[in-house]
Each structure stands twice: as C-alpha cells, then as structure tokens.
Design a protein around this motif. Structure first.
Motif, PDB file in Angstrom:
ATOM      1  N   ASP A 148       8.124  11.151   7.153  1.00 55.79           N
ATOM      2  CA  ASP A 148       6.785  11.377   7.837  1.00 55.79           C
ATOM      3  C   ASP A 148       6.349   9.919   8.829  1.00 55.79           C
ATOM      4  N   THR A 149       5.503   9.711   8.860  1.00 57.62           N
ATOM      5  CA  THR A 149       4.919   8.532   9.578  1.00 57.62           C
ATOM      6  C   THR A 149       3.559   8.132   9.225  1.00 57.62           C
ATOM      7  N   VAL A 150       3.454   6.969   9.014  1.00 57.21           N
ATOM      8  CA  VAL A 150       2.133   6.382   8.768  1.00 57.21           C
ATOM      9  C   VAL A 150       1.825   5.196   9.972  1.00 57.21           C
ATOM     10  N   TRP A 151       0.394   4.699   9.986  1.00 53.96           N
ATOM     11  CA  TRP A 151       0.207   4.017  11.258  1.00 53.96           C
ATOM     12  C   TRP A 151      -0.455   2.725  10.642  1.00 53.96           C
ATOM     13  N   PHE A 152      -0.291   1.409  11.022  1.00 49.75           N
ATOM     14  CA  PHE A 152      -0.969   0.483  10.656  1.00 49.75           C
ATOM     15  C   PHE A 152      -1.503  -0.305  11.899  1.00 49.75           C
ATOM     16  N   LYS A 153      -3.048  -0.439  11.655  1.00 51.15           N
ATOM     17  CA  LYS A 153      -3.565  -0.753  12.742  1.00 51.15           C
ATOM     18  C   LYS A 153      -4.242  -2.318  12.430  1.00 51.15           C
TER      19      LYS A 153
ATOM     20  N   GLU B 182       1.036  -1.038   0.177  1.00 52.53           N
ATOM     21  CA  GLU B 182      -0.023   0.077  -0.109  1.00 52.53           C
ATOM     22  C   GLU B 182       1.000   1.130   0.042  1.00 52.53           C
ATOM     23  N   LEU B 183       1.972   1.226   0.537  1.00 51.27           N
ATOM     24  CA  LEU B 183       2.757   2.237   0.409  1.00 51.27           C
ATOM     25  C   LEU B 183       3.457   2.598  -0.790  1.00 51.27           C
ATOM     26  N   ALA B 184       3.958   1.402  -1.140  1.00 51.48           N
ATOM     27  CA  ALA B 184       4.431   1.569  -2.640  1.00 51.48           C
ATOM     28  C   ALA B 184       3.364   2.143  -3.754  1.00 51.48           C
ATOM     29  N   ALA B 185       2.432   1.798  -3.506  1.00 51.50           N
ATOM     30  CA  ALA B 185       1.272   2.331  -4.401  1.00 51.50           C
ATOM     31  C   ALA B 185       0.968   3.824  -4.443  1.00 51.50           C
ATOM     32  N   ARG B 186       1.519   4.368  -3.171  1.00 51.23           N
ATOM     33  CA  ARG B 186       1.321   5.706  -3.042  1.00 51.23           C
ATOM     34  C   ARG B 186       2.683   6.439  -3.068  1.00 51.23           C
ATOM     35  N   GLY B 187       3.711   5.825  -3.655  1.00 51.23           N
ATOM     36  CA  GLY B 187       5.041   6.410  -3.661  1.00 51.23           C
ATOM     37  C   GLY B 187       5.657   6.709  -2.497  1.00 51.23           C
TER      38      GLY B 187
ATOM     39  N   VAL C  57      -8.491  10.671   7.264  1.00 50.62           N
ATOM     40  CA  VAL C  57      -8.764   9.988   6.133  1.00 50.62           C
ATOM     41  C   VAL C  57      -7.548   8.842   5.801  1.00 50.62           C
ATOM     42  N   PRO C  58      -8.253   7.583   5.907  1.00 48.00           N
ATOM     43  CA  PRO C  58      -7.235   6.404   5.849  1.00 48.00           C
ATOM     44  C   PRO C  58      -6.442   6.309   4.488  1.00 48.00           C
ATOM     45  N   LEU C  59      -5.139   5.830   4.297  1.00 48.32           N
ATOM     46  CA  LEU C  59      -4.511   5.760   3.333  1.00 48.32           C
ATOM     47  C   LEU C  59      -4.901   4.238   2.579  1.00 48.32           C
ATOM     48  N   ALA C  60      -5.422   3.341   3.478  1.00 49.67           N
ATOM     49  CA  ALA C  60      -5.985   2.275   2.803  1.00 49.67           C
ATOM     50  C   ALA C  60      -6.869   1.481   3.885  1.00 49.67           C
TER      51      ALA C  60
ATOM     52  N   SER D 197      -6.161  -1.248   8.698  1.00 46.52           N
ATOM     53  CA  SER D 197      -6.212   0.019   8.474  1.00 46.52           C
ATOM     54  C   SER D 197      -4.862   0.641   8.340  1.00 46.52           C
ATOM     55  N   LEU D 198      -4.324   1.263   7.216  1.00 47.12           N
ATOM     56  CA  LEU D 198      -3.322   2.217   7.305  1.00 47.12           C
ATOM     57  C   LEU D 198      -3.727   3.561   7.337  1.00 47.12           C
ATOM     58  N   LEU D 199      -3.022   4.350   8.380  1.00 49.85           N
ATOM     59  CA  LEU D 199      -3.388   5.648   8.425  1.00 49.85           C
ATOM     60  C   LEU D 199      -2.428   6.651   8.643  1.00 49.85           C
ATOM     61  N   PRO D 200      -2.698   7.819   7.962  1.00 49.60           N
ATOM     62  CA  PRO D 200      -1.765   8.977   8.173  1.00 49.60           C
ATOM     63  C   PRO D 200      -1.477   9.647   9.716  1.00 49.60           C
ATOM     64  N   ASP D 201      -0.210  10.178  10.004  1.00 49.26           N
ATOM     65  CA  ASP D 201      -0.186  10.757  10.974  1.00 49.26           C
ATOM     66  C   ASP D 201      -1.179  11.836  11.304  1.00 49.26           C
ATOM     67  N   GLY D 202      -2.065  11.790  12.459  1.00 46.45           N
ATOM     68  CA  GLY D 202      -2.897  12.966  12.737  1.00 46.45           C
ATOM     69  C   GLY D 202      -2.273  14.451  13.324  1.00 46.45           C
ATOM     70  N   GLY D 203      -0.928  14.096  13.819  1.00 49.65           N
ATOM     71  CA  GLY D 203      -0.462  15.481  14.341  1.00 49.65           C
ATOM     72  C   GLY D 203      -0.323  15.142  15.881  1.00 49.65           C
ATOM     73  N   GLU D 204      -0.494  16.280  16.501  1.00 47.09           N
ATOM     74  CA  GLU D 204      -0.419  16.391  18.075  1.00 47.09           C
ATOM     75  C   GLU D 204      -1.516  15.689  18.759  1.00 47.09           C
ATOM     76  N   LEU D 205      -1.455  14.747  19.658  1.00 50.58           N
ATOM     77  CA  LEU D 205      -2.637  14.430  20.549  1.00 50.58           C
ATOM     78  C   LEU D 205      -3.066  15.586  21.441  1.00 50.58           C
ATOM     79  N   PHE D 206      -4.451  15.564  21.854  1.00 47.04           N
ATOM     80  CA  PHE D 206      -4.717  16.561  22.885  1.00 47.04           C
ATOM     81  C   PHE D 206      -4.115  16.159  24.186  1.00 47.04           C
ATOM     82  N   ARG D 207      -3.833  14.988  24.433  1.00 48.41           N
ATOM     83  CA  ARG D 207      -3.365  14.555  25.721  1.00 48.41           C
ATOM     84  C   ARG D 207      -1.858  15.388  25.809  1.00 48.41           C
TER      85      ARG D 207
END
Length: 336
Positions: free
Chosen positions: A71-76, A37-42, A102-105, A113-123
């Motif tokens: 950057d960072t992505v997350w697999f769940k 999935e990463l390769a498909a998105r460059g 918005v999931p990558l895949a 799920s493969l998700l983008p990094d969402g930034g800073e947590l409110f915590r």
C-alpha cells in the motif's frame, strides 16, 4: 531506518525551491516521526521514497507493507502559514468523514500529517477517459453539501488556525493584500483604489443574501479530488482554506471545467452547486447574483493563498507575482 532509504526527488518547475527537506536534522526528525507512526499501526515502510518538493509543501510517498499487502501512505509538511491543515483534516474527518481523507496521524505543532492513499485522482480519470459535464455537476453538489454541513463549525474551524476572511471583512483583506504587495505598479494600485468602493458594496450585497460563511477550499481543482468510485468524490489538500463566503469556492473548479468544455457549461455548474443552498426564503435569482459576486471576490482568497509558502526569496517573489495577478483579476467582469 527510514531516513536511510533511497529517495527520488521531484521539484517540478521549482528547481530552486527551498524547503525544510534541505536540512538534514529536520529530514531525519520527520522521517523518524513517520516511521514511529507507521509502527504504531502495524505498518512497515518498503521501497524507495518519492519526495515532491514545492514552495507550498513537502510531500513524501511512502510505500508500506501490512500483512504481506502493499500500500502507500503520504507524509505532508506544511509551511507555517498553512500549518493548520493537519488539524483541519482531522476535524473534517469527524464532521464529514465520507467526503475527506481520514488522517493516520497529525502533528499540529509542526504542521505534519500522515495520510492514507485516497485512490485515483479525478485529474487521472479525466486524462484516461471522456467525462460528461454531469460528473462535474455531481462533484459540485457533493462539495456544496460538505460546506452546508460545516456551517455550524465555522468558529471551531477558525480556532484550529484556519484564516477567517468573513464576507463583511473582505474589504479589510483587500486593503492588506494591496498594501503588502510589492509587485503592483503605481497605475495598477490606482485602478484597485478606484475599485474599492464597488468592492465594499459587493461584500455588503453578498452578505445581505443571507448565505452563512463556511469553509472555502480556495483551490478546488481536479488534482485536489479523489474519485475512488464512479460518482463519488473525496476532497483533500486544505492548505489554502479559509472561512469566508462559501460561494467563493466555485471560482477554481468552474474555470477548470470551462477550459475543458467551454463557457456554455457554466450555468449548469452554477445551478448544480446551488442546489444544496436553496430554501430558507432565498430565491434562485438572489443565489445566482450571489454566485456572480462571490466569483469576483474569490480572487482575494487566491491572492491570499500565495502568501502560504515556505519562507525564501524565491518563494516570496513567486507569491508576490501571483498575488498581484489575482488582485488584478478583481477588475474583470465575472462570466456569470
């Protein structure tokens, strides 16, 4: 190959947790899927993988590089009982794109799920700097607007596999949770049995207010919110979600805010949350009464969510104990 990359595991307090990650074939299959999935998105994975293992998910932090930028992505990976999360996240990104990741895949069949990094947590924001109660009011307004926007999609949400716990059906959910829980003592079961007629009345009264069922996140604490910019919130981690009375969602975030600021902030938080729900002939008094009822009934959603763990003896024991604790919380008067 990604499955040959160095891995750092984090099991937190769950040192005996058993997840699919322990199976080499599953692990290689999952990481091959991520790599494809990463390769498909460059994108290209770089560096050490951070793997967070919990009874309710496998989460892999994957450093990536695209055009020289890091950057960072997350697999769940979700357990079977919450495998709907990927498909739900994808649907939410179409319906309320500004408020969710918005999931990558996604692979709904495998609960991946493969998700983008969402930034800073409110915590993390809370730990770094003083935060006024008004910020909590704004996040609750934004979340309530999401729920209002999702009311027309409740049937579609259930068709994705999200459990339905409609307001009028909560007594049946209560019966099932009590019957299936093996931790409750005899005296506790008796107390809950005596409570049931009142619970039926609460559900009927709550439904009569006329606020339609919507999506309840069910575990909306400060670690489930990104804060990518001041005053803007992005909601994620929908594995505990259900279609039920939306006001049940207030239980978790309001309790967290109460722990931080004291119980005096609860009326402010309640009224901020209710702003998007006003109108349609409903009075402020009716809405506030509905919050009190839903606060109590929200314990059923929390009890249910503890059944959505990877199957194992340790997970079962954990889920039973926490489910019992939340069922017994029904006996406590709400603070609002």
């Amino acid at each position: 190959m990604l499955h040959e990359t160095t891995v750092v595991e984090d099991r937190g307090q769950y040192q005996d947790v058993v997840t699919p990650w322990e199976r080499e074939t599953w692990r290689e299959e999952a990481l091959d899927w991520v790599e494809g999935e990463l390769a498909a998105r460059g994108l290209r994975a770089t560096g050490t993988l951070g793997v967070r293992l919990r009874p309710w998910s496998v989460l892999v932090r994957v450093p990536v590089e695209v055009h020289g930028t890091q950057d960072t992505v997350w697999f769940k990976a979700n357990p079977p009982a919450s495998a709907f999360e990927g498909a739900l996240t994808a649907a939410l990104s179409r319906w309320v794109p500004e408020r969710v990741l918005v999931p990558l895949a996604v692979d709904p069949g495998r609960g991946w799920s493969l998700l983008p990094d969402g930034g800073e947590l409110f915590r993390d924001v809370l730990e770094r700097e003083p935060v006024e109660v008004g910020i909590w009011e704004e996040l609750l307004r934004q979340y309530a607007r999401v729920q209002v926007a999702l009311v027309p999609y409740t049937r579609e949400i259930e068709e994705l596999g999200v459990p339905g716990a409609r307001t009028t059906a909560l007594p049946e959910a209560f019966d099932r949770l009590v019957a299936e829980n093996t931790v409750l003592r005899t005296d506790e079961r008796a107390r809950l049995a005596r409570l049931r007629p009142r619970l039926v009345d609460w559900c009927a009264e709550l439904a009569a207010v006329g606020v339609p069922d919507s999506l309840d996140h069910s575990d909306l604490h400060d670690g489930q919110l990104f804060c990518p910019a001041p005053g803007r919130f992005v909601f994620f981690d929908w594995g505990d979600a259900a279609v039920t009375h939306p006001f049940c969602s207030l239980l978790v975030p309001a309790r967290r805010a109460c722990d931080r600021y004291g119980a005096d902030v609860l009326p402010r938080l309640r009224d901020a949350y209710l702003e998007p729900w006003t109108g349609a002939g409903r009075t402020a008094a009716e809405l506030r009464r509905a919050v009190s009822l839903a606060w109590r009934l929200g314990a059923l959603g929390r009890a249910t969510s503890w059944g959505r763990l990877f199957p194992s003896a340790a997970s079962a024991a954990e889920g039973e104990a926490d489910g019992a604790r939340w069922l017994l919380a029904l006996l406590t008067e709400p603070p609002l």
